[in-house]
Design a protein around this motif. Structure first.
Motif, PDB file in Angstrom:
ATOM      1  N   PHE A 121       0.865  -1.216  -0.056  1.00  7.65           N
ATOM      2  CA  PHE A 121      -0.070  -0.067   0.101  1.00  7.65           C
ATOM      3  C   PHE A 121       1.064   1.414   0.144  1.00  7.65           C
ATOM      4  O   PHE A 121       1.728   1.406   0.809  1.00  7.65           O
ATOM      5  N   ASN A 122       0.430   2.217  -0.874  1.00 11.26           N
ATOM      6  CA  ASN A 122       1.370   3.398  -0.911  1.00 11.26           C
ATOM      7  C   ASN A 122       0.649   4.560  -0.272  1.00 11.26           C
ATOM      8  O   ASN A 122      -0.416   4.971  -0.953  1.00 11.26           O
ATOM      9  N   TYR A 123       1.036   5.159   0.755  1.00 11.99           N
ATOM     10  CA  TYR A 123       0.442   6.102   1.255  1.00 11.99           C
ATOM     11  C   TYR A 123       1.152   7.542   1.082  1.00 11.99           C
ATOM     12  O   TYR A 123       2.590   7.505   1.167  1.00 11.99           O
ATOM     13  N   PRO A 124       0.292   8.392   0.412  1.00 14.88           N
ATOM     14  CA  PRO A 124       1.281   9.750   0.013  1.00 14.88           C
ATOM     15  C   PRO A 124       2.012  10.491   1.219  1.00 14.88           C
ATOM     16  O   PRO A 124       1.474  10.316   2.277  1.00 14.88           O
ATOM     17  N   ARG A 125       3.109  10.966   0.806  1.00 16.72           N
ATOM     18  CA  ARG A 125       3.615  12.005   1.753  1.00 16.72           C
ATOM     19  C   ARG A 125       2.665  13.069   2.346  1.00 16.72           C
ATOM     20  O   ARG A 125       1.883  13.597   1.423  1.00 16.72           O
ATOM     21  N   GLY A 126       3.282  13.666   3.468  1.00 17.25           N
ATOM     22  CA  GLY A 126       2.487  14.747   4.091  1.00 17.25           C
ATOM     23  C   GLY A 126       1.371  14.532   5.218  1.00 17.25           C
ATOM     24  O   GLY A 126       0.839  15.344   5.425  1.00 17.25           O
ATOM     25  N   ALA A 128       3.273  -0.717 -13.911  1.00 15.89           N
ATOM     26  CA  ALA A 128       4.285   0.054 -13.291  1.00 15.89           C
ATOM     27  C   ALA A 128       5.799  -0.499 -13.156  1.00 15.89           C
ATOM     28  O   ALA A 128       6.061  -1.611 -13.882  1.00 15.89           O
ATOM     29  N   ALA A 129       6.744   0.049 -12.609  1.00 19.22           N
ATOM     30  CA  ALA A 129       7.982  -0.384 -12.700  1.00 19.22           C
ATOM     31  C   ALA A 129       8.575  -0.633 -11.276  1.00 19.22           C
ATOM     32  O   ALA A 129       7.971  -0.270 -10.335  1.00 19.22           O
ATOM     33  N   ARG A 130       9.676  -1.514 -11.339  1.00 20.05           N
ATOM     34  CA  ARG A 130      10.023  -2.038 -10.123  1.00 20.05           C
ATOM     35  C   ARG A 130      10.833  -0.710  -9.122  1.00 20.05           C
ATOM     36  O   ARG A 130      10.706  -0.723  -7.995  1.00 20.05           O
ATOM     37  N   ASP A 174      10.052  -1.129  -5.175  1.00 20.98           N
ATOM     38  CA  ASP A 174      11.249  -0.988  -4.120  1.00 20.98           C
ATOM     39  C   ASP A 174      11.212   0.003  -2.909  1.00 20.98           C
ATOM     40  O   ASP A 174      11.477  -0.601  -1.628  1.00 20.98           O
ATOM     41  N   PRO A 175      10.892   1.165  -3.085  1.00 23.81           N
ATOM     42  CA  PRO A 175      11.246   1.972  -2.025  1.00 23.81           C
ATOM     43  C   PRO A 175      10.134   2.067  -1.087  1.00 23.81           C
ATOM     44  O   PRO A 175      10.021   2.684   0.244  1.00 23.81           O
ATOM     45  N   ILE A 176       9.044   1.525  -1.371  1.00 22.64           N
ATOM     46  CA  ILE A 176       7.596   1.438  -0.464  1.00 22.64           C
ATOM     47  C   ILE A 176       8.039   0.551   0.703  1.00 22.64           C
ATOM     48  O   ILE A 176       8.381  -0.567   0.586  1.00 22.64           O
TER      49      ILE A 176
END
Length: 228
Positions: free
Chosen positions: A94-99, A136-138, A142-144
């Motif tokens: 799951f990708n939670y946006p910054r802020g 999407a790309a790897r 990876d950073p998540i």
């Protein structure tokens, strides 16, 4: 001589075993049994397995960006939508946006092959236009760093609440007390206070959600969200 031997044998049988000797002899007996076991079961060493084909880990994977789900969706919900694609919970992030916002913007999915990705597209087509899946790309995957379903967000925390108040609110739950963090999340023209708490397992995090959601803390109703 036979009478003497019988007397000695009877004396040995009636002698009480010294517990100190028994304890001190136990390691030796265990080692002795181990030696006997290895001596009677000697086999040639198995030949090493050949290296798996396909090169480095992750090679041949295909990545996608999934969106259109609700704020409270869990990994199991996403896996049900993408059933038949040979996915595990480790294949979802799951990708939670910054802020500080805790509404997931998307779920990045690691598919084992392009055919699995195509299968997911067919699943979404059958379930309507609510969901969306794009390539999407790897480098996006990876950073998540996932929360793994072990972190719970407590929304609606009063401005005067402190760590001790969170401890009382979560009484009976298994979590790491030192993990409690307070955040200020910006909304539509307003800001609200949120507390993040890491639990000992996914089961304990879900148990807190079931038993504590919409309970009161300092006369203010608190809603819980399990972060994935």
């Amino acid at each position: 001589m036979s009478i003497t031997r019988s007397a000695i044998r009877s004396s040995l049988c009636l002698r009480k075993l010294d517990p100190e000797i028994s304890r001190s002899s136990l390691p030796f007996l265990q080692e002795w049994r181990k030696c006997l076991s290895t001596a009677t079961e000697q086999r040639p060493p198995a030949s090493p397995l050949p290296p798996p084909p396909g090169g480095s880990p992750g090679e041949g994977r295909f990545y996608g960006k999934f969106s259109g789900f609700s704020k409270h969706a869990l990994k199991t919900d996403i896996m049900n939508i993408l059933e038949g694609c040979s996915l595990t919970s480790d294949d979802l992030k799951f990708n939670y946006p910054r802020g500080g916002k805790l509404t997931p913007a998307a779920v990045f999915v690691q598919f084992p092959s392009l055919s699995a990705y195509d299968k997911a597209l067919r699943n979404i087509a059958k379930k309507g236009k609510l969901y969306r899946l794009e390539k999407a790309a790897r480098a996006q995957w990876d950073p998540i760093v996932p929360y793994e379903g072990k972190v719970v967000a407590l929304h609606g925390i009063p401005v005067n609440a402190i760590t001790d108040d969170i401890d009382r609110f979560l009484s009976g739950c298994l979590y790491y007390p030192g993990s409690i963090q307070f955040l200020t999340v910006q909304g539509l023209g307003t800001s609200k206070r949120v507390a993040l708490v890491r639990f000992t397992s996914q089961t304990q995090a879900m148990n807190a959600y079931i038993t504590k959601n919409r309970n009161f803390l300092l006369n203010q109703r608190i809603t819980l969200q399990v972060l994935q």
